[in-house]
Design a protein around this motif. Structure first.
Motif, PDB file in Angstrom:
ATOM      1  N   UNK A 454       0.812  -1.215   0.000  1.00 24.49           N
ATOM      2  CA  UNK A 454       0.000   0.000   0.000  1.00 24.49           C
ATOM      3  C   UNK A 454       0.852   1.273   0.000  1.00 24.49           C
ATOM      4  N   UNK A 455       2.160   1.131   0.146  1.00 28.08           N
ATOM      5  CA  UNK A 455       3.044   2.299   0.206  1.00 28.08           C
ATOM      6  C   UNK A 455       2.964   3.076  -1.114  1.00 28.08           C
ATOM      7  N   UNK A 461       6.015   9.348  -2.132  1.00 30.94           N
ATOM      8  CA  UNK A 461       6.185   9.080  -0.697  1.00 30.94           C
ATOM      9  C   UNK A 461       7.222  10.020  -0.100  1.00 30.94           C
ATOM     10  N   UNK A 462       8.300  10.239  -0.846  1.00 30.02           N
ATOM     11  CA  UNK A 462       9.360  11.127  -0.345  1.00 30.02           C
ATOM     12  C   UNK A 462       8.850  12.552  -0.194  1.00 30.02           C
ATOM     13  N   UNK A 466       8.352  14.530   3.384  1.00 32.65           N
ATOM     14  CA  UNK A 466       8.957  15.834   3.623  1.00 32.65           C
ATOM     15  C   UNK A 466       7.885  16.843   4.039  1.00 32.65           C
ATOM     16  N   UNK A 467       6.700  16.750   3.411  1.00 31.89           N
ATOM     17  CA  UNK A 467       5.601  17.641   3.755  1.00 31.89           C
ATOM     18  C   UNK A 467       5.173  17.486   5.203  1.00 31.89           C
ATOM     19  N   UNK A 504      -2.257  11.640   1.534  1.00 32.89           N
ATOM     20  CA  UNK A 504      -1.504  12.118   2.711  1.00 32.89           C
ATOM     21  C   UNK A 504      -1.735  11.208   3.918  1.00 32.89           C
ATOM     22  N   UNK A 505      -2.978  10.737   4.080  1.00 30.44           N
ATOM     23  CA  UNK A 505      -3.271   9.828   5.197  1.00 30.44           C
ATOM     24  C   UNK A 505      -2.543   8.506   5.027  1.00 30.44           C
ATOM     25  N   UNK A 506      -2.506   7.993   3.792  1.00 27.37           N
ATOM     26  CA  UNK A 506      -1.832   6.731   3.536  1.00 27.37           C
ATOM     27  C   UNK A 506      -0.338   6.872   3.759  1.00 27.37           C
ATOM     28  N   UNK A 507       0.227   8.008   3.343  1.00 25.33           N
ATOM     29  CA  UNK A 507       1.668   8.233   3.547  1.00 25.33           C
ATOM     30  C   UNK A 507       1.989   8.281   5.032  1.00 25.33           C
TER      31      UNK A 507
END
Length: 512
Positions: A454-455, A461-462, A466-467, A504-507
């Motif tokens: 799921x990544x 992702x990077x 960072x965000x 964003x939630x998954x990250x």
């Protein structure tokens, strides 16, 4: 508009998308649909197709064109263009100018065999119109048709086509007056914001005061397949029911009792902000060319002397099966014009279709079709198809007592099967937020569960990691949630709205 939950809005914000996603019926049908077919594609604007793409990507959690959903577009761009409140330039009008049209890498199949015209001569005339280069002989043929119409006595023409509503209304009123039967009146009623109610009445073409008589030809102006009619169905008033509703016998011979129905405008949450109730009928001695699109007529009286839009003449003439059934009252220069941008686009569509046909002959398209069927869980093996059908008919219905299982465990089983978030939402009939909260809970409780599939992609992702890191250092007290974490909106805006909230939630799941 209804299927995708977009309603009458033309521009969608992040907040609008979230509201649409909260509408369970819309979300479920978008997530569970495997193939979406859009007919009369010429009437879909660039903005509408772009909006559809945005909504599908958001609901299906995918940046692929149309959220990865297979799309089938059918229609003829030489016919009527999209209706807009303002006059749009061609680059904004047609849906083939939308970026997603190119991104989706659509395969074009240009259909060349026509079934409506029994008269090859009329079919040839229409084909010349499609090239944008009518010969002098064809123009002369049209003039002769007008002259013969005025010389011959007017017979009982089943329907008349005009370009303007005012002409249609005048003919219908005059014809109704000539019927000797008593008049029956139905009054419409609206509720909600006055301006929206007026806009609704105009868009649905429902008369505030509908006057009909037995023997009057009518046209339905709303879709109601359960009741046996669609927008554009034609019939004749043959009586009244005991409740006082009109009884209409359609051209197909079906008798329908027509009760009043409600049209409504809803906000993004599905709440009606304006509604209008009326019997869904209009008189149909005459109708507009716009309303005739899609019809096949044995005969018609057509007036193109006030044509104001490219394609109107083509649509009107192509409704009739042959020259013998056409009474042409008049025709201006606009009636023979086709849109220049559509002419160029059509030439390209034909080229792309030829390439697709060559691929098919080489077996490439058949292979793609086979792979798509298999991907959707189907089969192309005739023996297997027959066996599946037999098994479905013979399979007994077994009722079993359900054991109560932990809701987290049910989600965990889906994770173990490597299901996507969208698939989990559909399988559990839960909201996306609930599924994501389950994943957070499962990760805390059981480190052995493999969430790696799921990544998000490495680059995304990077950037999101960072965000989140920047948000933790820059967030003021007002930007933090009750757990002291940066609010999603703060991170969303910090990353310049590049990623959806769900991304964003998954990250964040992989950062904890």
């Amino acid at each position: 508009h209804s299927w995708a939950g977009m309603g009458i809005k033309e521009v969608f914000t992040q907040n609008d998308l979230e509201k649409i996603a909260k509408k369970k019926a819309v979300r479920e049908r978008i997530e569970q649909t495997k193939v979406l077919v859009l007919d009369e594609i010429s009437m879909v604007s660039r903005q509408m197709l772009s909006n559809l793409n945005t909504i599908l990507q958001y609901i299906r959690i995918s940046k692929e064109p149309f959220g990865g959903l297979q799309i089938v577009l059918c229609g003829d761009f030489f016919q009527l263009p999209p209706v807009s409140r303002v006059r749009l330039p061609n680059t904004e009008k047609f849906c083939f100018m939308a970026p997603v049209w190119v991104e989706a890498q659509l395969r074009v199949c240009y259909l060349s065999q026509q079934f409506r015209q029994e008269d090859d001569d009329l079919a040839d005339f229409l084909n010349e119109m499609r090239t944008g280069d009518l010969s002098e002989g064809r123009v002369h043929q049209l003039r002769e048709c007008i002259e013969s119409t005025h010389e011959a006595p007017a017979e009982d023409v089943p329907i008349r086509l005009y370009t303007h509503n005012a002409d249609v209304d005048a003919i219908n009123a005059k014809s109704l007056k000539e019927l000797s039967q008593p008049a029956i009146t139905f009054r419409g009623s609206g509720k909600g914001e006055k301006q929206l109610v007026e806009s609704l009445k105009k868009s649905i073409l429902a008369r505030e005061i509908l006057v009909i008589k037995e023997g009057a030809p009518v046209m339905f102006i709303k879709n109601n397949p359960e009741a046996g009619y669609h927008n554009g169905t034609l019939g004749v008033v043959t009586g009244l029911s005991k409740e006082g509703h009109p009884v209409v016998t359609t051209r197909e011979g079906n008798e329908i009792t027509v009760a009043p129905v409600e049209w409504r405008i809803s906000d993004a949450l599905g709440t009606a902000v304006a509604a209008y109730t009326q019997v869904p009928l209009r008189l149909a001695w005459a109708i507009t060319v716009h309303k005739s699109q899609g019809m096949t007529l044995d005969s018609a009286e057509v007036d193109l002397s006030k044509t104001f839009e490219p394609g109107q003449g083509y649509v009107a003439l192509s409704r009739v099966k042959g020259w013998a059934g056409l009474r042409l009252l008049g025709c201006n220069n606009n009636a023979l014009q086709m849109d220049p941008l559509v002419l160029r686009a059509d030439a390209r569509f034909q080229e792309l279709s030829a390439e697709a046909e060559e691929s098919y002959e080489n077996g490439l398209v058949e292979a793609v079709f086979h792979d798509r069927v298999i991907a959707l869980g189907g089969t192309t093996d005739p023996a297997q198809m027959e066996q599946n059908e037999a098994e479905m008919k013979l399979a007994p219905v077994v009722k079993t007592k359900k054991l109560k299982v932990s809701t987290y465990l049910l989600t965990q089983r889906l994770v173990e099967k490597k299901k996507s978030v969208t698939e989990m939402v559909a399988a559990r009939s839960m909201t996306e937020n609930t599924i994501l909260s389950h994943l957070v809970h499962l990760k805390k409780e059981n480190e052995s569960i493999d969430f790696e599939y799921l990544r998000p992609p490495k680059k995304a992702m990077a950037e999101m990691a960072m965000g989140w890191a920047m948000a933790r250092t820059k967030a003021a007290a007002a930007d933090l949630d009750k757990d002291g974490e940066p609010k999603l909106r703060f991170v969303f805006e910090l990353l310049e709205e590049k990623y959806f909230y769900r991304d964003l939630k998954l990250a964040r799941l992989f950062l904890s």
